[in-house]
Design a protein around this motif. Structure first.
Motif, PDB file in Angstrom:
ATOM      1  N   ARG A  56       0.839  -1.201   0.000  1.00  0.00           N
ATOM      2  CA  ARG A  56       0.000   0.000   0.000  1.00  0.00           C
ATOM      3  C   ARG A  56       0.871   1.247   0.000  1.00  0.00           C
ATOM      4  NH1 ARG A  56      -3.381   3.051   4.234  1.00  0.00           N
ATOM      5  NH2 ARG A  56      -4.895   4.078   2.902  1.00  0.00           N
ATOM      6  N   MET A  57       1.924   1.220   0.796  1.00  0.00           N
ATOM      7  CA  MET A  57       2.850   2.362   0.851  1.00  0.00           C
ATOM      8  C   MET A  57       3.517   2.569  -0.508  1.00  0.00           C
ATOM      9  SD  MET A  57       3.887   4.542   3.108  1.00  0.00           S
ATOM     10  CE  MET A  57       4.771   5.983   2.626  1.00  0.00           C
ATOM     11  N   ARG A  59       2.335   1.759  -3.452  1.00  0.00           N
ATOM     12  CA  ARG A  59       1.337   2.303  -4.385  1.00  0.00           C
ATOM     13  C   ARG A  59       1.160   3.801  -4.169  1.00  0.00           C
ATOM     14  NH1 ARG A  59      -1.486  -2.413  -3.031  1.00  0.00           N
ATOM     15  NH2 ARG A  59      -2.866  -1.242  -1.657  1.00  0.00           N
ATOM     16  N   ARG A  60       1.123   4.217  -2.918  1.00  0.00           N
ATOM     17  CA  ARG A  60       0.972   5.646  -2.616  1.00  0.00           C
ATOM     18  C   ARG A  60       2.195   6.431  -3.094  1.00  0.00           C
ATOM     19  NH1 ARG A  60      -0.803   7.005   3.175  1.00  0.00           N
ATOM     20  NH2 ARG A  60      -2.167   8.520   2.191  1.00  0.00           N
ATOM     21  N   LEU A  61       3.387   5.891  -2.884  1.00  0.00           N
ATOM     22  CA  LEU A  61       4.608   6.571  -3.326  1.00  0.00           C
ATOM     23  C   LEU A  61       4.661   6.664  -4.852  1.00  0.00           C
ATOM     24  CD1 LEU A  61       7.267   5.074  -0.879  1.00  0.00           C
ATOM     25  CD2 LEU A  61       6.223   7.336  -0.794  1.00  0.00           C
ATOM     26  N   ALA A  63       2.094   6.815  -6.886  1.00  0.00           N
ATOM     27  CA  ALA A  63       1.114   7.839  -7.293  1.00  0.00           C
ATOM     28  C   ALA A  63       1.673   9.243  -7.044  1.00  0.00           C
ATOM     29  CB  ALA A  63      -0.198   7.644  -6.546  1.00  0.00           C
ATOM     30  N   LEU A  64       2.334   9.433  -5.921  1.00  0.00           N
ATOM     31  CA  LEU A  64       2.958  10.733  -5.630  1.00  0.00           C
ATOM     32  C   LEU A  64       4.000  11.080  -6.687  1.00  0.00           C
ATOM     33  CD1 LEU A  64       3.572  10.496  -1.786  1.00  0.00           C
ATOM     34  CD2 LEU A  64       2.090  12.128  -2.933  1.00  0.00           C
ATOM     35  N   GLY A  83       9.816   4.581   2.012  1.00  0.00           N
ATOM     36  CA  GLY A  83       8.670   4.677   2.913  1.00  0.00           C
ATOM     37  C   GLY A  83       9.090   4.564   4.367  1.00  0.00           C
ATOM     38  N   ASN A  88       1.516   5.418   5.912  1.00  0.00           N
ATOM     39  CA  ASN A  88       0.164   5.103   5.429  1.00  0.00           C
ATOM     40  C   ASN A  88      -0.907   5.836   6.225  1.00  0.00           C
ATOM     41  OD1 ASN A  88       0.746   3.465   3.267  1.00  0.00           O
ATOM     42  ND2 ASN A  88       0.763   1.597   4.485  1.00  0.00           N
ATOM     43  N   PHE A  92      -3.121  11.615   2.036  1.00  0.00           N
ATOM     44  CA  PHE A  92      -2.406  11.659   0.768  1.00  0.00           C
ATOM     45  C   PHE A  92      -2.043  13.080   0.356  1.00  0.00           C
ATOM     46  CE2 PHE A  92      -1.961  11.490  -3.843  1.00  0.00           C
ATOM     47  CZ  PHE A  92      -1.068  10.440  -3.983  1.00  0.00           C
ATOM     48  N   LEU A  95       0.992  14.133   2.160  1.00  0.00           N
ATOM     49  CA  LEU A  95       2.184  13.499   1.587  1.00  0.00           C
ATOM     50  C   LEU A  95       2.616  14.237   0.319  1.00  0.00           C
ATOM     51  CD1 LEU A  95       1.637   9.641   1.889  1.00  0.00           C
ATOM     52  CD2 LEU A  95       3.361  11.016   3.022  1.00  0.00           C
TER      53      LEU A  95
END
Length: 112
Positions: A56-57, A59-61, A63-64, A83, A88, A92, A95
């Protein structure tokens, strides 16, 4: 934007500039190879949590990075996002602000 895949690329980025933020650490290292394409890599260690949490982390990174690095990243440099535990839990949008701040600080330092 090119993706870092080899361990040697991550180790080289680790010798570059470091910009810690509450949700992640940004590493920036100018390559000096004449290519203006920014490189990007992601890593999340087992200290962050189990596989679900780490993925999950990441995926977020990702996207950023897709949103910020092409516009505000440093051309010809490798960017590695590491990360951190608790990343998490951060909203968002916050971040994204942290990444913008880290990239601005990196641009100032690299320009020197």
């Amino acid at each position: 934007m090119r993706t870092l895949n080899k361990r040697s690329e991550f180790l080289a980025a680790n010798r570059g500039l470091r910009f810690p933020m509450p949700g992640f650490v940004l590493l920036v290292r100018p390559r000096g190879d004449g290519d203006d394409t920014p490189g990007v890599g992601f890593t999340v260690s087992k200290k962050v949590g189990n596989a679900v949490t780490r993925n999950r982390m990441k995926r977020r990174l990702r996207a950023l990075a897709r949103a910020a690095i092409p516009d505000r990243g440093i051309g010809g440099a490798d960017h590695v996002l590491i990360g951190r535990p608790g990343g998490n839990d951060i909203v968002f949008a916050e971040l994204a602000e942290q990444l913008d701040s880290a990239l601005a600080r990196a641009a100032k330092k690299v320009a020197r």
